[in-house]
Design an enzyme around this catalytic site. Structure first.
Site, mmCIF file in Angstrom:
data_model
loop_
_atom_site.group_PDB
_atom_site.id
_atom_site.type_symbol
_atom_site.label_atom_id
_atom_site.label_comp_id
_atom_site.label_asym_id
_atom_site.label_seq_id
_atom_site.Cartn_x
_atom_site.Cartn_y
_atom_site.Cartn_z
ATOM 1 C CD GLU A 274 -6.267 10.472 27.222
ATOM 2 O OE1 GLU A 274 -5.686 10.812 26.184
ATOM 3 O OE2 GLU A 274 -5.838 9.581 27.989
ATOM 4 C CE LYS A 343 -0.771 12.756 25.485
ATOM 5 N NZ LYS A 343 -1.353 11.411 25.282
ATOM 6 C CB CYS A 396 -2.670 9.769 28.658
ATOM 7 S SG CYS A 396 -2.526 7.983 28.358
#
Length: 526
Positions: A274, A343, A396
């Site tokens: 990321e 995300k 994440c």
């Protein structure tokens, strides 16, 4: 009077012990791994039972909150490092952020202490009540304001260890209930026959966790068609990404590692972390840019690159930004986008601002130097990145959430890209590795994990790091490996948190077993 009696007679002894109980419980988590710290939960149960006789509910809330402050201060102190990346503007906020984080999360423990004291039975069954009260509030912590389920008590066990394997059956929240019940049982050891039964049940539960885990890891995993991977960790610190003059150097670091000669078969899949490159994907991947050409040259025809970064949609006047994972396939002469994942679960105050209109109006947004944040992507769905290769990305923060991605038996591997460079060389990235590995256990699927500065790894379907596939903090290099095998559909895949809620129901029934003549109002006084 003994020294202990004199100490306990002090009005401040209860709060001090509560704080120490929380610190002890936090020390049991990786990377510290001091498992005797789990007895901090027994200490907390003792302190809640011993709450101030005149105001038991207020005292229980206060002691639960203080234990939570100790637990979360030690578990999340590393967030201070993120503010030091731009120390000139945000460094002053670091101690306040840590204090606010610990104090805010501790409210869940304070409420758990209050609920426990409100409904507890006056016998050894209250161990289950304690586990249910704190387990239920931990579940809420994982869901309120998108949730922050960092260091759930059930994730105290090092991922890949025997006790951790039961997460495949009951999930991290169910394992939280079991861990709390086992750890708190010593608090009732002096209570006659019922106390002995509680101790025996706790010992049996602990033996069961280890026994089940030993059996689980002995079962063979199913190997699929061979797929080779390369994970790239360039060890680019977060502050370097703020320096525009270093952009070319960062690109060169990633493409050089990507193009590094292979000892064996070239990778089918290359994974960058990321935030690998500090620019919008739309811009540096535009046709004709030197960055696009550099990436193209670093790949071999047929290879697929997964790259994490931000992208935008809409006009330049009012763009909508997404934190994304892009799949690029190297054709004979170009790069082709074959998949995009946006995300879904965003970080509060990091990637989006809760109550944004209100906080903007009172000046908080400008004071904290917060940008406009990201838009929320759809709920996680699998991403096909090659011929027959179905993956499930988790960017994440998303790797903290049990069951966030709907189970799909056709998914071969989980892809966890994360920018842990924000947290430097602290316990944060090490804890994140442990928590993310629980998603492998719950789903019985391996994980490819890529970070800019560590820890990157290949994790098997039992949550264990494959030997020779770990790049630690501060290391630059590549991991060349094959995607490990996977297990079958797990009970957690099928039923999610249903077993956890069943345990809460059992605890509620146990809490109703009050001795005759016990008045509810006698323990509910404020």
């Amino acid at each position: 009077m003994t020294a202990w009696s004199r100490f306990r007679a002090k009005p401040w002894s209860g709060p001090v012990l509560a704080l120490l109980a929380g610190l002890a419980a936090a020390l049991a988590h990786p990377p510290f791994g001091v498992l005797p710290g789990l007895l901090g939960y027994a200490g907390l149960l003792y302190l809640l039972d011993d709450a101030h006789a005149e105001k038991p509910l207020r005292s229980a809330f206060w002691r639960g909150w203080l234990a939570g402050v100790g637990y979360f201060a030690l578990s999340t102190w590393w967030i201070a490092e993120a503010f030091m990346v731009d120390a000139a503007n945000q460094g002053w906020m670091a101690p306040f952020a840590v204090a606010a984080m610990a104090s805010g999360l501790a409210l869940f423990w304070g409420l758990a202490g209050l609920v426990y004291r409100l409904v507890r039975p006056a016998n050894a069954w209250r161990v289950l009540t304690f586990a249910a009260a704190f387990g239920a509030l931990e579940w809420l912590r994982g869901h309120v304001l998108t949730g922050f389920p960092w260091n759930l008590p059930g994730e105290t066990w090092r991922a890949g260890s025997w006790p951790s394997q039961f997460a495949a059956v009951i999930g991290a929240y169910g394992l939280t209930w079991i861990t709390l019940a086992i750890a708190a049982a010593p608090a009732v050891w002096r209570e006659g026959r019922a106390g002995k039964i509680a101790q025996g049940a706790a010992a049996a539960g602990l033996i069961f966790l280890y026994g089940y885990g030993a059996f689980a890891v002995s079962r063979p995993l199913v190997e699929g068609a061979p797929v080779s991977v390369r994970i790239v960790q360039a060890d680019i610190q977060q502050d370097a990404k703020w320096d525009a003059t270093r952009f070319a150097q960062i690109v060169q670091a990633y493409v050089s590692l990507t193009a590094k000669p292979y000892a064996g078969k070239p990778a089918d899949l290359v994974v960058w972390p990321e935030g690998a490159l500090p620019a919008a994907i739309n811009d540096y991947m535009a046709p004709g840019t030197w960055v696009r050409q550099a990436i193209l040259d670093s790949l071999q025809p047929g290879q697929t690159l997964l790259i994490g970064g931000y992208r935008y949609e809409g006009s330049m006047q009012s763009p909508v930004y997404y934190n994304s994972l892009i799949a690029l396939k190297r054709t004979a002469t170009d790069l082709e986008v074959v998949g995009v994942y946006d995300k879904h679960r965003l970080v509060p105050f990091g990637e989006y601002l809760p109550a944004e209109k209100f906080l903007t109006a009172i000046g908080f947004k400008s004071l904290a130097h917060l940008g406009d944040g990201f838009a929320t992507g759809p709920r996680p769905v699998p991403l096909k990145v090659g011929d027959g290769l179905l993956t499930q990305p988790l960017i994440c923060y998303e790797s903290l959430f049990p069951g966030l991605a709907k189970a799909d038996p056709n998914v071969r591997v989980l892809i966890n890209v994360s920018n842990d460079a924000w947290f430097g060389v602290t316990s944060g990235p090490l804890q994140h590795l442990n928590l993310a590995s629980y998603r492998a256990i719950e789903s019985a699927k391996p994980i490819l994990r890529a970070t800019p500065t560590g820890v990157s790894a290949v994790i098997d379907a039992h949550g264990r790091i494959i030997s020779g596939t770990r790049l630690d903090l501060g290391k630059s290099g590549v991991i060349d490996a094959a995607i490990p095998g996977k297990g079958g559909v797990t009970p957690f895949d099928n039923f999610g948190d249903l077993a956890f809620f069943a345990l809460l129901l059992i605890s509620a029934v146990a809490s109703a077993r009050r001795p005759r003549g016990k008045s509810f109002s006698s323990i509910a006084s404020v």
